[in-house]
Design a protein around this motif. Structure first.
Motif, PDB file in Angstrom:
ATOM      1  N   VAL A 244       0.790  -1.233   0.088  1.00 50.71           N
ATOM      2  CA  VAL A 244      -0.122  -0.052  -0.001  1.00 50.71           C
ATOM      3  C   VAL A 244       0.916   1.337   0.130  1.00 50.71           C
ATOM      4  CG1 VAL A 244      -1.949   1.096   1.131  1.00 50.71           C
ATOM      5  CG2 VAL A 244      -1.704  -1.399   1.447  1.00 50.71           C
ATOM      6  N   PRO A 245       0.893   1.998  -0.852  1.00 50.62           N
ATOM      7  CA  PRO A 245       1.818   3.209  -1.122  1.00 50.62           C
ATOM      8  C   PRO A 245       1.232   4.276  -0.194  1.00 50.62           C
ATOM      9  CG  PRO A 245       0.476   3.093  -3.252  1.00 50.62           C
ATOM     10  CD  PRO A 245       0.066   1.778  -2.444  1.00 50.62           C
ATOM     11  N   ALA A 246       2.137   5.215   0.184  1.00 51.00           N
ATOM     12  CA  ALA A 246       1.591   6.230   1.150  1.00 51.00           C
ATOM     13  C   ALA A 246       1.653   7.634   0.186  1.00 51.00           C
ATOM     14  CB  ALA A 246       2.808   6.372   2.325  1.00 51.00           C
ATOM     15  N   THR A 247       0.660   8.114   0.423  1.00 51.57           N
ATOM     16  CA  THR A 247       0.768   9.463  -0.352  1.00 51.57           C
ATOM     17  C   THR A 247       0.553  10.459   0.956  1.00 51.57           C
ATOM     18  OG1 THR A 247      -2.004   9.265  -0.333  1.00 51.57           O
ATOM     19  CG2 THR A 247      -0.751   8.628  -2.339  1.00 51.57           C
ATOM     20  N   GLY A 248       0.778  11.686   0.599  1.00 54.46           N
ATOM     21  CA  GLY A 248       0.891  12.869   1.764  1.00 54.46           C
ATOM     22  C   GLY A 248       2.125  13.573   1.664  1.00 54.46           C
ATOM     23  N   ALA A 249       2.034  14.802   2.052  1.00 55.77           N
ATOM     24  CA  ALA A 249       3.165  15.859   1.864  1.00 55.77           C
ATOM     25  C   ALA A 249       4.076  15.536   2.924  1.00 55.77           C
ATOM     26  CB  ALA A 249       2.671  17.167   2.128  1.00 55.77           C
ATOM     27  N   ARG A 251       5.306  13.029   6.790  1.00 58.89           N
ATOM     28  CA  ARG A 251       5.053  11.740   7.601  1.00 58.89           C
ATOM     29  C   ARG A 251       3.800  11.457   8.053  1.00 58.89           C
ATOM     30  NH1 ARG A 251       8.013   7.829  11.824  1.00 58.89           N
ATOM     31  NH2 ARG A 251       7.352   9.187  13.244  1.00 58.89           N
ATOM     32  N   LEU A 252       3.501  12.549   8.637  1.00 65.06           N
ATOM     33  CA  LEU A 252       2.200  12.419   9.402  1.00 65.06           C
ATOM     34  C   LEU A 252       0.840  12.407   8.406  1.00 65.06           C
ATOM     35  CD1 LEU A 252       2.071  14.733  12.603  1.00 65.06           C
ATOM     36  CD2 LEU A 252      -0.189  13.930  11.707  1.00 65.06           C
ATOM     37  N   ALA A 253       0.955  12.917   7.255  1.00 66.81           N
ATOM     38  CA  ALA A 253      -0.016  12.932   6.363  1.00 66.81           C
ATOM     39  C   ALA A 253      -0.378  11.405   5.762  1.00 66.81           C
ATOM     40  CB  ALA A 253      -0.039  13.893   5.404  1.00 66.81           C
ATOM     41  N   GLN A 254       0.916  11.099   5.444  1.00 61.92           N
ATOM     42  CA  GLN A 254       1.018   9.490   4.914  1.00 61.92           C
ATOM     43  C   GLN A 254       0.732   8.461   5.757  1.00 61.92           C
ATOM     44  OE1 GLN A 254       5.566   9.199   4.144  1.00 61.92           O
ATOM     45  NE2 GLN A 254       5.086  10.011   2.023  1.00 61.92           N
ATOM     46  N   VAL A 255       0.853   8.781   7.171  1.00 63.11           N
ATOM     47  CA  VAL A 255       0.397   7.619   7.921  1.00 63.11           C
ATOM     48  C   VAL A 255      -1.145   7.749   7.925  1.00 63.11           C
ATOM     49  CG1 VAL A 255       0.461   6.951  10.427  1.00 63.11           C
ATOM     50  CG2 VAL A 255       2.650   7.322   9.463  1.00 63.11           C
ATOM     51  N   MET A 256      -1.574   8.734   8.066  1.00 64.67           N
ATOM     52  CA  MET A 256      -3.101   9.149   8.150  1.00 64.67           C
ATOM     53  C   MET A 256      -3.707   8.574   7.028  1.00 64.67           C
ATOM     54  SD  MET A 256      -3.821   9.643  11.401  1.00 64.67           S
ATOM     55  CE  MET A 256      -5.777  10.119  11.173  1.00 64.67           C
TER      56      MET A 256
END
Lengths: 290, 290
Positions: A244-249, A251-256
């Motif tokens: 599952v790739p992480a999207t987000g600007a 680390r916090l956004a990626q994890v959420m």
């Protein structure tokens, strides 16, 4: 097999968790005042994940200590509150225990609301915006109206059906337990998380029982060198492997975003098992006795 | 089924782990000097459990910081060491990585040795004595020469055979991951640990897959109100339930006695599965590449 692209599959969702999932961004209490820094946060139950993810220290002599009381506590939390109040810091109790200052009702989706409150209360609106953007971006592809071919959460739910999921997230290890909790609470189903030395566990832990028991499905959440190594190790050892790739600007956004994707996946898995994804009466009784 | 009271069952133990288990108490390096306080300890891999159990803070500006390097690190530990060396504290590297000051070779039983070194290096000989006493007390009943009727580790191994163990220890939650690691590394077998909100997980996580898959065996490690509640919840939900009582004069001794009991249990389970309980060549290669 039930079909996630047909309306009747959604009839088991009696509490309407799909709506709560869809409309999650922007919900929850906002701070009514400014809380003096330095800030600290200590959480348990539904509040624990947000406390860890916020990166705030779990104790402070001064400023404000947010006590996130999101679960049963068996006296532990009362002890913490008491201890906290012996310090100089102002203690702000958040959650659903009696006497809290900021109320967040029980929900499998509450971790987002605890985090949102913490970010707002500590003046990190920018970070919250990046989290919300990542979640809204995810939402476009995850809702019931998006057919399975274009919907990664539906697709993953089919992969996990009749398998035992094994979650691994070197990006932020506490995410594994948070996702395990989502799968228990929403999909009413069992999943596995590795111990701290995860790669060793993958390498030697699947041998004796490899041929018997449930087929395992490894789910690698987010990027990292360790995730790549885990993939290499697990590929020949599990029945299915999903990345599952992480999207987000950040680390916090990626994890959420990963957490949100897995909440949708757990939701669809509940439908595939034909169980109500909403909360269980039993949980309420547990909260009452503890 | 293999018989733990017959000698030929022990032939798969090619590395002689039984001897290492039996003679564990009192092994490992001793400090050659006095380390100035205040003390802190940060550990990963085989050193992590001891660092947590020691109760020492994981960071100190002054005094001595023990860096327990007991596993692969992918650069993380080097980063920690570097960071540690920017402080005022003296950094003492312990473990099996290149350049350590105190050497502890890799072993599934190394957690005891890390803890022993830490207790001696921080002047807590009394606590170490209580740990050793608890382990010696356990040992009397756990060795291969004690027949299954009087040997709780053998008995528990039979209970866990062909089942998926689920470990829960409200006494000290990190024990669950440590035992999961023992079962992977020694018994080469898979086991489960619950997320932070364990009781909720037990209550709702076993529903959808209750009828299918592996039969679960819950193992409650040590005492506590939460263990009693878990027992109540799990009794009707799992195939077998075992309670392992904690012996020992204090919490540290209790936790280590439980850990030791589970190490023996994993050993016997390996024999029942017919696999070598000793370390795997694969682990060595993992250490080399990471």
């Amino acid at each position: 097999m039930r079909d996630l692209d047909r309306e009747e599959t959604y009839l088991v969702d009696r509490t309407g968790l799909a709506l709560e999932l869809r409309d999650l961004v922007g919900t929850g209490p906002v701070p009514g005042e400014a809380y003096p820094g330095p800030h600290a946060a200590l959480g348990y139950g539904e509040g624990q994940f947000a406390a860890l993810l916020s990166g705030l220290p779990d104790w402070g002599e001064e400023g404000t200590l947010f006590l996130l009381e999101g679960g049963y506590d068996l006296g532990e939390a009362a002890g913490m509150a008491l201890l906290a109040e012996t310090g100089q810091a102002r203690v702000v109790r958040v959650g659903f225990r009696p006497g809290v200052e900021v109320h967040i009702p029980p929900s499998p989706l509450a971790p987002y609301r605890y985090l949102r409150f913490l970010l707002l209360a500590t003046g990190r609106e920018e970070v919250l915006r990046s989290v919300d953007e990542a979640l809204l971006e995810e939402r476009r592809r995850l809702g019931p109206e998006v057919p399975v071919e274009e919907n990664p959460a539906k697709f993953l739910a089919y992969t996990l059906l009749e398998r035992l999921p094994l979650f691994y997230s070197p990006l932020f290890r506490p995410l594994e337990g948070a996702v395990q909790t989502l799968f228990a609470r929403v999909a009413k189903s069992l999943s596995l998380t590795p111990p701290p030395s995860a790669l060793e566990f993958f390498l030697v832990g699947l041998e004796a029982r490899h041929e018997q028991g449930d087929p395992l499905a490894a789910v690698l959440l987010g990027p990292g060198e360790e995730a790549a190594l885990a993939k290499e190790i697990l590929e020949s050892r599990v029945d299915a492997l999903a990345e599952v790739p992480a999207t987000g600007a950040n680390r916090l956004a990626q994890v959420m975003a990963l957490w949100y994707r897995m909440a949708w996946t757990a939701y669809y898995l509940a439908l595939l098992y034909g169980v109500d994804p909403g909360d269980h009466g039993l949980l309420e009784r547990l909260r009452e006795v503890t």
